[in-house]
Design an enzyme around this catalytic site. Structure first.
Site, PDB file in Angstrom:
ATOM      1  N   SER A  25      32.918 109.604  75.316  1.00 38.30           N
ATOM      2  CA  SER A  25      33.656 108.582  76.073  1.00 38.30           C
ATOM      3  C   SER A  25      33.886 107.350  75.211  1.00 38.30           C
ATOM      4  O   SER A  25      34.993 106.776  75.202  1.00 38.30           O
ATOM      5  CB  SER A  25      32.879 108.204  77.338  1.00 38.30           C
ATOM      6  OG  SER A  25      32.776 109.282  78.232  1.00 38.30           O
ATOM      7  N   ARG A  48      31.223  99.221  76.335  1.00 36.41           N
ATOM      8  CA  ARG A  48      30.482  99.774  77.475  1.00 36.41           C
ATOM      9  C   ARG A  48      31.033  99.235  78.792  1.00 36.41           C
ATOM     10  O   ARG A  48      31.025  99.933  79.814  1.00 36.41           O
ATOM     11  CB  ARG A  48      28.987  99.485  77.360  1.00 36.41           C
ATOM     12  CG  ARG A  48      28.158 100.291  78.349  1.00 36.41           C
ATOM     13  CD  ARG A  48      26.677 100.082  78.114  1.00 36.41           C
ATOM     14  NE  ARG A  48      26.181 100.758  76.951  1.00 36.41           N
ATOM     15  CZ  ARG A  48      25.642 101.982  76.951  1.00 36.41           C
ATOM     16  NH1 ARG A  48      25.568 102.655  78.095  1.00 36.41           N
ATOM     17  NH2 ARG A  48      25.189 102.516  75.853  1.00 36.41           N
ATOM     18  N   HIS A  51      33.966 101.286  79.476  1.00 38.07           N
ATOM     19  CA  HIS A  51      33.468 102.600  79.912  1.00 38.07           C
ATOM     20  C   HIS A  51      33.088 102.582  81.385  1.00 38.07           C
ATOM     21  O   HIS A  51      33.344 103.537  82.123  1.00 38.07           O
ATOM     22  CB  HIS A  51      32.264 102.972  79.049  1.00 38.07           C
ATOM     23  CG  HIS A  51      31.600 104.256  79.420  1.00 38.07           C
ATOM     24  ND1 HIS A  51      30.372 104.295  80.050  1.00 38.07           N
ATOM     25  CD2 HIS A  51      31.986 105.541  79.261  1.00 38.07           C
ATOM     26  CE1 HIS A  51      30.031 105.561  80.250  1.00 38.07           C
ATOM     27  NE2 HIS A  51      30.979 106.333  79.785  1.00 38.07           N
TER      28      HIS A  51
END
Length: 226
Positions: A25, A48, A51
């Protein structure tokens, strides 16, 4: 023969398969994000957050005080407390990751005394929760993370300017339409502690959790490089 999956770190997924999916990812985000101006120590935090939200507008909206990441890593490595505004952040944080660093997470928004005090003062629970944290000395050297309540962030700014609180770093990411953007600008303008913000109306507890997990991962990397 296929290569074995890497052994996950404490600050990653609990299984090698889960860690491999997470790494893929991140690789997809790196390919699709386009140009960005974040240095190497800030980009893992932004990545992140993308994400967690699938929102590439975090590229640019997330901004950092120059000392924010280093201050957060130092605080995490010494096991500084996390002071959060809502239960959603507390329950979203990985217990194994917190235990690895000896971190305690504090939130007071549902405390009966805080609720009563807020009603008596005709203010929000979030304001009184931050005051409770300050009264208990929990804001000194802590990581303060606000993802829901702009009034909590504004109160942290007020406490810092009054000399009643000195966090190690403040994550200012409240989401919403009333005072959300303004509270982040107040934090930046105050500049009493290093900060990480999502400018504008966007934010939320999910982004705070993502940012804290990224910072814990950076802290684990720093530990392993000692």
């Amino acid at each position: 023969m296929t290569n074995p999956l890497p052994t996950p770190r404490v600050t990653e997924q609990l299984t090698a398969a889960g860690a491999a999916i997470e790494h893929e990812s991140f690789a997809i985000i790196d390919r699709e994000v386009g140009a960005h101006a974040y240095p190497a120590h800030e980009w893992p935090v932004v990545r992140r957050m993308i994400h967690a939200s699938a929102d590439f507008e975090m590229n640019g909206l997330v901004q950092f005080h120059p000392e924010a990441v280093s201050a957060a890593i130092a605080a995490i490595r010494r096991g500084a407390s996390f002071i959060v505004d809502v239960e959603m952040i507390r329950v979203g944080l990985s217990k194994p990751r917190l235990q690895h660093f000896g971190i305690e997470v504090h939130e007071f928004i549902s405390d009966p005394e805080v609720i009563a005090a807020a009603k008596a003062a005709n203010t929000t629970r979030a304001v009184m929760a931050m005051r409770r944290a300050a009264e208990q000395g929990l804001l000194a050297g802590s990581v303060v993370a606000i993802g829901n309540a702009p009034t909590a962030l504004l109160e942290v700014v007020r406490l810092m300017e009054a000399g009643q609180a000195q966090p190690a770093v403040v994550l200012g990411m409240p989401v919403g339409f009333v005072s959300a953007a303004e509270s982040k600008e107040a934090l930046i303008a105050s500049n009493r502690a290093p900060w990480i913000v999502v400018r504008g109306r966007k934010g939320g507890s999910t982004l705070v959790v993502a940012a804290l997990h990224a910072l814990m991962a950076l802290a684990e990397t720093a530990d392993s490089e000692r």
